[in-house]
Design a protein around this motif. Sequence first.
Motif, PDB file in Angstrom:
ATOM      1  N   GLN A   1     -87.204  -6.391 -70.134  1.00 48.40           N
ATOM      2  CA  GLN A   1     -88.922  -6.664 -70.250  1.00 48.40           C
ATOM      3  C   GLN A   1     -89.039  -7.064 -68.868  1.00 48.40           C
TER       4      GLN A   1
ATOM      5  N   ASN B   1     -89.339 -11.385 -84.657  1.00 47.37           N
ATOM      6  CA  ASN B   1     -90.459 -11.129 -85.392  1.00 47.37           C
ATOM      7  C   ASN B   1     -91.345 -12.040 -85.263  1.00 47.37           C
ATOM      8  N   CYS B   2     -91.479 -12.290 -83.789  1.00 45.83           N
ATOM      9  CA  CYS B   2     -92.756 -13.372 -83.309  1.00 45.83           C
ATOM     10  C   CYS B   2     -93.057 -12.852 -81.910  1.00 45.83           C
ATOM     11  N   GLN B   3     -94.291 -13.496 -81.477  1.00 46.93           N
ATOM     12  CA  GLN B   3     -94.692 -12.969 -80.027  1.00 46.93           C
ATOM     13  C   GLN B   3     -95.089 -14.391 -79.201  1.00 46.93           C
TER      14      GLN B   3
ATOM     15  N   PRO C   1     -97.530 -13.055 -73.534  1.00 42.68           N
ATOM     16  CA  PRO C   1     -96.872 -12.008 -73.240  1.00 42.68           C
ATOM     17  C   PRO C   1     -96.246 -11.652 -71.824  1.00 42.68           C
ATOM     18  N   ASN C   2     -95.124 -11.161 -71.767  1.00 44.01           N
ATOM     19  CA  ASN C   2     -94.570 -10.981 -70.527  1.00 44.01           C
ATOM     20  C   ASN C   2     -94.363 -12.232 -69.712  1.00 44.01           C
TER      21      ASN C   2
ATOM     22  N   PRO D   1     -88.687 -13.310 -73.192  1.00 48.48           N
ATOM     23  CA  PRO D   1     -88.156 -11.929 -73.993  1.00 48.48           C
ATOM     24  C   PRO D   1     -86.897 -11.541 -73.410  1.00 48.48           C
TER      25      PRO D   1
ATOM     26  N   SER E   1     -87.344  -5.896 -76.561  1.00 43.42           N
ATOM     27  CA  SER E   1     -88.548  -5.865 -77.038  1.00 43.42           C
ATOM     28  C   SER E   1     -89.183  -6.419 -78.424  1.00 43.42           C
ATOM     29  N   THR E   2     -87.736  -6.718 -79.160  1.00 41.71           N
ATOM     30  CA  THR E   2     -87.951  -7.524 -80.239  1.00 41.71           C
ATOM     31  C   THR E   2     -87.451  -8.819 -80.362  1.00 41.71           C
TER      32      THR E   2
ATOM     33  N   ILE F   1     -86.785 -12.895 -78.603  1.00 37.46           N
ATOM     34  CA  ILE F   1     -86.979 -13.893 -77.610  1.00 37.46           C
ATOM     35  C   ILE F   1     -85.907 -14.949 -77.497  1.00 37.46           C
TER      36      ILE F   1
ATOM     37  N   GLU G   1     -97.011 -20.194 -82.909  1.00 43.27           N
ATOM     38  CA  GLU G   1     -96.568 -18.709 -82.750  1.00 43.27           C
ATOM     39  C   GLU G   1     -95.141 -18.537 -83.025  1.00 43.27           C
TER      40      GLU G   1
END
Length: 492
Positions: free
Chosen positions: A122, A242-244, A248-249, A265, A268-269, A271, A305
């Motif tokens: 990422q 299953n979280c953000q 992001p990034n 991260p 892509s899925t 963290i 989050e």
Amino acid sequence: MDAVAGAGQLVGVTAATILAAIFLAAVMGRRRRRRQRKAAPESGCGVVDGEGRGRTDIIIVGAGVAGSALAYTLGKDGRRVHVIERDMTEPYRIVGELLQPGGYLKLIELGLEDCVEEIDAQRVLGYALLKDGRNTKLSYPLEKFHSDVAGRSFHNGRFIQRMRQKAASLPNVQLEQGTVTSLLEDGGTVKGVLYKTKSGEEFKAYAPLTIVCDGCFSNLRRALCSPKVDVPSCFVGLVLENCQLPHPNHGHVILANPSPILCYPISSTEIRCLVDIPGQKVPSMATGEMAKYLKTMVAPQIPPELHDSFIAAIDKGSIRTMPNRSMPAAPLPTPGALLMGDAFNMRHPLTGGGMTVALSDIVVLRNLLKPLHNLHDAASLCKYLESFYTLRKPVASTINTLAGALYKVFCASTDQARNEMREACFDYLSLGGVFSNGPIALLSGLNPRPLSLVAHFFAVAIYGVGRLMLPVPSPKRMWIGARLVSMISFST
């Protein structure tokens, strides 16, 4: 006709004599090799001295990030490299997952940038700091660089396997699974290594230069440096799904109590969440103390989050722990050998600077070795390579000092001066512009200059003292301000 027949017989006899001589030489050679194998070392182990596997210029112990990158770099320069790695299976570590932009630039310089491809790495564009419900975003100053330049975060094991494949793709680089048990010395000069193969056979491998890159748990470093390992804290690692992230990034640093929490991260899925616990002991996982600690002490400080995924990761039970080691570079220049990577120098992993330092060191060493065609004069080579320790200092000392100082600043404390410093640092960085660009350029390895580090630390101290003097200075506030400046002086 008789003359022709006589000539034919003479040719036949000559040919037979030559064939017999060739046969006899072959038999004698085979017997000699058998005697050599039986006699070869009296300790009962084999010798890798160049006959069977090709003469070696450099032995590298360890094929982690540093060892694999070094093997490819030196192999690309035409060196014959023998890499001995204890375990060739994909490793699983909870650190070494974030490569700063400065490290990525070194990866490009070494021709290894494709190793972050096809591993679901990422892009990381900066950091977010979170404290007491407030947050500030700190972007890397990447305006002057190509659009591809950024940080990269990934599964450490996937990255290492790509690096190993890259090194092994060179015909003059040999990767072998084995455990190096000791260095072979003769009169104070390292001549090679003694190692055991996967099947348990012992071999001696020789080369004019042996480079030890066997990681933070190195069993060889004591022969080549004066290690002073400190363990200020431990990381507890979880993978959140299953979280953000709030930003992001970006890597996230939560200024929690008692010490920071990191989130970034790794695919892509997924963290990665690293919970720092001061000291060398962590709550027991077997008794359930760890799960209780994470749920009661840490979870309330996790951003909303991520909260549910954090609890789910605890319940899943896939929790890993690792001591955070710090060790200054204290080399003992030894003819025939060199230390690199975490075997040589470590810093607190809070700032993710380890791989950047290692890759920078490889660039320095590559440039030093490039003009040398003969590595066999061990004493001269050792003297020449002493400049390596000087040339690496600007980058390494800046990143190392920053990591240690920031860890101390970001930890909560009952000391009012330290808490003022923590608050001042957060507010100073929140100002943005030159106030955040300079420190983040240091953190990212894009501008690792010692003078810049000192300047920004004192700027934070002055900013903190200024806050204390408002609205009206008092003896207590002045005393705290003086201690704040003193802390900065000792940190840098």
